[in-house]
Design an enzyme around this catalytic site. Structure first.
Site, mmCIF file in Angstrom:
data_model
loop_
_atom_site.group_PDB
_atom_site.id
_atom_site.type_symbol
_atom_site.label_atom_id
_atom_site.label_comp_id
_atom_site.label_asym_id
_atom_site.label_seq_id
_atom_site.Cartn_x
_atom_site.Cartn_y
_atom_site.Cartn_z
ATOM 1 N N CYS A 147 0.849 -1.220 0.084
ATOM 2 C CA CYS A 147 -0.045 -0.001 -0.105
ATOM 3 C C CYS A 147 0.817 1.187 0.094
ATOM 4 O O CYS A 147 1.379 1.459 0.960
ATOM 5 C CB CYS A 147 -0.990 0.138 1.100
ATOM 6 S SG CYS A 147 -1.906 1.383 1.288
ATOM 7 N N GLU A 180 -3.866 1.046 -6.101
ATOM 8 C CA GLU A 180 -3.108 0.325 -6.700
ATOM 9 C C GLU A 180 -2.779 0.202 -8.178
ATOM 10 O O GLU A 180 -3.702 0.915 -8.821
ATOM 11 C CB GLU A 180 -3.569 -1.260 -6.161
ATOM 12 C CG GLU A 180 -2.471 -2.248 -6.268
ATOM 13 C CD GLU A 180 -1.210 -2.101 -5.249
ATOM 14 O OE1 GLU A 180 -0.175 -1.410 -6.166
ATOM 15 O OE2 GLU A 180 -1.224 -1.956 -4.097
#
Length: 226
Positions: A2, A105
């Protein structure tokens, strides 16, 4: 992993969702939070009640020589967080929640990396499982509080673009995660699982999000096909 997320819920919504009393100077809406930034966290205060805090994103363990250590520790892997020297002390008793409204992402494509924005389908805030530490600068004496986001294997939805995703905790698990008296690794690791894919939604967004200086609500809008 992340490496970028957004946090734009109204202060009242965050206070209610995380059951934290008001009176804290919450940060303005952010749509492109990058490593090295100051991030909002929720942790247990001295009296056990939940409080907000601001952390440097990139955990700096107490024994680190300098703050550059944090560049390598924006994420902690769920599988090894209890044993890794940088994280094991914080995992035992300095756990926190990192509020967010979604995360980005990237998927590798022949035309380059395509970013996606991922959030809860019900629109509630997200609670990343996090850790925090305090490091003191030996030259200046400054105390720096820093944090990391724990990541795990991707669920069926996210796996289509990446093999890792942040651990997102359910509100019923907040108290267990934040309780510093709970130090049983097996019990804590049981919370570090991928969120059910049906609880998340995902859409492609503009590649402008790849530049941390871009910071506006349009970053989370669905990409319009040309």
């Amino acid at each position: 992993m992340c490496g970028r997320f957004a946090q734009f819920s109204l202060p009242e919504a965050l206070e209610d969702y995380f059951e934290v009393a008001d009176g804290y100077d919450l940060p303005p809406p952010r749509y492109n939070i990058a490593p090295g930034s100051r991030i909002l966290a929720v942790r247990a205060g001295p009296d056990g009640r939940r409080v907000f805090a601001k952390l440097h994103w990139g955990l700096i363990p107490s024994w680190a020589k300098d703050r550059k250590f944090g560049y390598r520790t924006i994420n902690a892997r769920a599988e090894t967080v209890a044993e890794k020297p940088a994280f094991r002390a914080a995992f035992k008793s300095r756990r926190c929640l990192i509020p967010a409204d979604g995360f980005y992402e990237w998927q590798a494509t022949p035309d380059g990396k395509q970013p996606y924005f991922i959030r809860l389908t019900d629109g509630d805030p997200i609670a990343f499982a996090g850790l925090w530490e305090t490091w003191t600068d030996r030259e200046t004496g400054e105390a720096v509080e820093s944090g990391t986001i724990i990541v795990t294997q991707a669920n069926a939805l996210v796996r289509g673009i990446h093999d890792r995703m942040p651990v997102i905790l359910d509100p019923r698990d907040f108290s267990t995660w934040l309780d510093p008296t709970i130090q049983t690794a097996a019990k804590l690791r049981g919370l570090l699982r991928p969120l059910a894919p049906e609880r998340l939604s995902m859409h492609a967004v503009e590649r402008r999000v790849g530049k941390p200086s871009n910071e506006d609500p349009s970053l989370i809008r669905p990409l319009t096909p040309e």
